[in-house]
Design a protein around this motif. Sequence first.
Motif, short mmCIF file in Angstrom:
data_model
loop_
_atom_site.label_atom_id
_atom_site.label_comp_id
_atom_site.label_asym_id
_atom_site.label_seq_id
_atom_site.Cartn_x
_atom_site.Cartn_y
_atom_site.Cartn_z
N VAL A 28 44.40 41.92 30.15
CA VAL A 28 44.79 40.95 31.18
C VAL A 28 44.07 39.62 30.95
N ASP A 29 44.78 38.54 31.14
CA ASP A 29 44.17 37.21 31.11
C ASP A 29 44.97 36.30 32.04
N THR A 30 44.36 35.22 32.46
CA THR A 30 45.06 34.27 33.34
C THR A 30 44.79 32.85 32.87
N GLU A 31 45.70 31.96 33.24
CA GLU A 31 45.51 30.52 33.08
C GLU A 31 45.62 29.92 34.48
N PHE A 32 44.69 29.05 34.80
CA PHE A 32 44.65 28.51 36.16
C PHE A 32 44.08 27.10 36.15
N HIS A 83 38.29 39.77 28.99
CA HIS A 83 37.16 39.20 28.25
C HIS A 83 36.57 38.10 29.11
N ALA A 84 35.28 38.24 29.45
CA ALA A 84 34.64 37.28 30.37
C ALA A 84 35.52 37.12 31.60
N GLY A 85 35.80 38.24 32.25
CA GLY A 85 36.85 38.28 33.26
C GLY A 85 36.46 37.91 34.68
N GLY A 86 35.27 37.36 34.90
CA GLY A 86 34.83 37.07 36.26
C GLY A 86 35.80 36.20 37.04
N GLN A 87 36.26 35.11 36.44
CA GLN A 87 37.17 34.20 37.15
C GLN A 87 38.55 34.81 37.31
N ASP A 88 38.98 35.61 36.33
CA ASP A 88 40.27 36.30 36.47
C ASP A 88 40.23 37.28 37.64
N VAL A 89 39.12 38.02 37.74
CA VAL A 89 38.97 38.98 38.83
C VAL A 89 38.91 38.26 40.17
N GLU A 90 38.26 37.11 40.21
CA GLU A 90 38.18 36.33 41.44
C GLU A 90 39.57 35.94 41.94
N ILE A 91 40.43 35.52 41.02
CA ILE A 91 41.78 35.12 41.39
C ILE A 91 42.55 36.29 41.98
N ILE A 92 42.44 37.46 41.34
CA ILE A 92 43.13 38.64 41.85
C ILE A 92 42.59 39.03 43.22
N TYR A 93 41.28 38.90 43.40
CA TYR A 93 40.69 39.19 44.71
C TYR A 93 41.21 38.22 45.77
N ASN A 94 41.31 36.95 45.43
CA ASN A 94 41.81 35.97 46.39
C ASN A 94 43.23 36.28 46.83
N LEU A 95 44.02 36.86 45.93
CA LEU A 95 45.42 37.18 46.25
C LEU A 95 45.57 38.47 47.04
N THR A 96 44.65 39.42 46.85
CA THR A 96 44.84 40.75 47.41
C THR A 96 43.70 41.25 48.29
N LYS A 98 41.31 42.67 46.94
CA LYS A 98 40.85 43.80 46.13
C LYS A 98 40.57 43.32 44.71
N THR A 99 39.83 44.13 43.96
CA THR A 99 39.55 43.81 42.57
C THR A 99 40.19 44.84 41.65
N PRO A 100 40.49 44.48 40.40
CA PRO A 100 41.02 45.46 39.46
C PRO A 100 40.01 46.59 39.24
N HIS A 101 40.51 47.80 39.14
CA HIS A 101 39.64 48.96 38.93
C HIS A 101 40.48 50.11 38.39
N PRO A 102 39.97 50.85 37.39
CA PRO A 102 38.73 50.62 36.63
C PRO A 102 38.86 49.41 35.72
N ILE A 103 37.72 48.90 35.30
CA ILE A 103 37.71 47.62 34.58
C ILE A 103 36.82 47.73 33.35
N PHE A 104 37.15 46.94 32.34
CA PHE A 104 36.36 46.90 31.11
C PHE A 104 36.34 45.45 30.64
N ASP A 105 35.15 44.92 30.37
CA ASP A 105 35.00 43.55 29.92
C ASP A 105 34.44 43.55 28.51
N THR A 106 35.21 43.02 27.56
CA THR A 106 34.77 43.07 26.17
C THR A 106 33.55 42.18 25.90
N ASN A 194 31.13 40.53 45.23
CA ASN A 194 30.83 39.38 44.38
C ASN A 194 31.82 38.24 44.59
N TYR A 195 32.97 38.53 45.16
CA TYR A 195 34.03 37.53 45.25
C TYR A 195 34.38 37.17 46.69
#
Length: 399
Positions: A28-32, A83-96, A98-106, A194-195
């Motif tokens: 998963v990745d996002t552009e914002f 990869h370095a997904g903190g901001q991506d997870v923040e966006i998903i949290y803002n929308l829902t 909730k956070t993605p789970h389970p999660i893996f950050d390379t 965290n978010y």
Amino acid sequence: MKIHPLITTTDELADLCERLGRSEFVAVDTEFMRENTYYPLLCLVQVGNEEEAAAIDPLADGIDLAPLLELLTENEDVLKVFHAGGQDVEIIYNLTGKTPHPIFDTQVAMMAVSQNEQIGYANLVESWLGKTIDKGARFTDWSRRPLTERQIEYAIGDVTYLAKIFPRLLKKLIKTERGSWLNAEMDKLADPANYANDLELAWHRIRPPSRSAVVLGRLKALAAWRETEAQDKNIPRGRIMRDETLADLASQPPKKQDDLAKVRGLSQAWKDNDIGKRLMRVLRDAGPLPSDEMPDKPKRGAPLGKEGALVADLLKLLLKIRAREIDVAARLLTRSDELEALAAGVRKLPVLEGWRYEVFGRDALDLVEGKLAFAVENGRLKMTHIDDAEPPSQEQAAE
């Protein structure tokens, strides 16, 4: 790998997510854009596995992101890889909420198999796949439509490469038996706390101008007010006022609204406009910070003393040696402030628990207690336990 055209309809998205929902993992990745808004404006979402990948346009007319958000936050059978997904997870949290789970950050995982502490995505792709990423589209305006083919190709590349790297990285983690080291780090990344944007805690991000309960009470009230103003106007909080200005107002509040014209960082208009009136009302109503919310006194290095500081330096040297020996990022093992606390006599520390104790903490404690020494062998530093060292021969002793 199949690359889909840009997804702009709910039906296309639902079909894609139904297939991805049967995968073991999804990259998963996002552009914002977040330069001009309070909340990040989600402009593109890229998802993929080893078989297919696609970019999704969240700004397309009539599209409903529900199938995607359900996949990311509700489907526990699919591992979400960032990869370095903190901001991506923040966006998903803002929308829902909730956070993605389970999660893996390379990026986090790389700390367990190399000495890289914050490896960038381009370097990750270069080291694992030998490919160079075209960074030309990185800083484009992702909110402008239509998106160019170059933008879409660049964006999808972020997940196609990630989908290839993840299985290899996971295989290396399993081989080195270090996967369990990352459990706490991944849980921390996925922790909704965290978010969450708690107005009551907004003042924590500002350097306090004083330890006075009265000043801190004003700082807390002003910080919460600034968040509300920024949310209502959908602009970055710094556009309301900068942290430094807010701290100055908490420390030296104006007596009347006309005095706001003299405050550095505020425009002349604040002396008689509505936002100035609201600011003065907040200052007037703010009470002292309750005793149970007062921050702890900052820990200073002075109590270590000269000898303690030397011990802390030795611990940091030991950390560098151990990180190099086992090829792991030093920051994953411990941090400098923790080593200083260990040198000062503190024993209830994460570095003295679990796998960190086995890998590094035991030797660190032995060094502090005089059971470990440094030696030079073949021009390289190494550690030697005092009890294990061979006693000198008579000839050596005589010398």
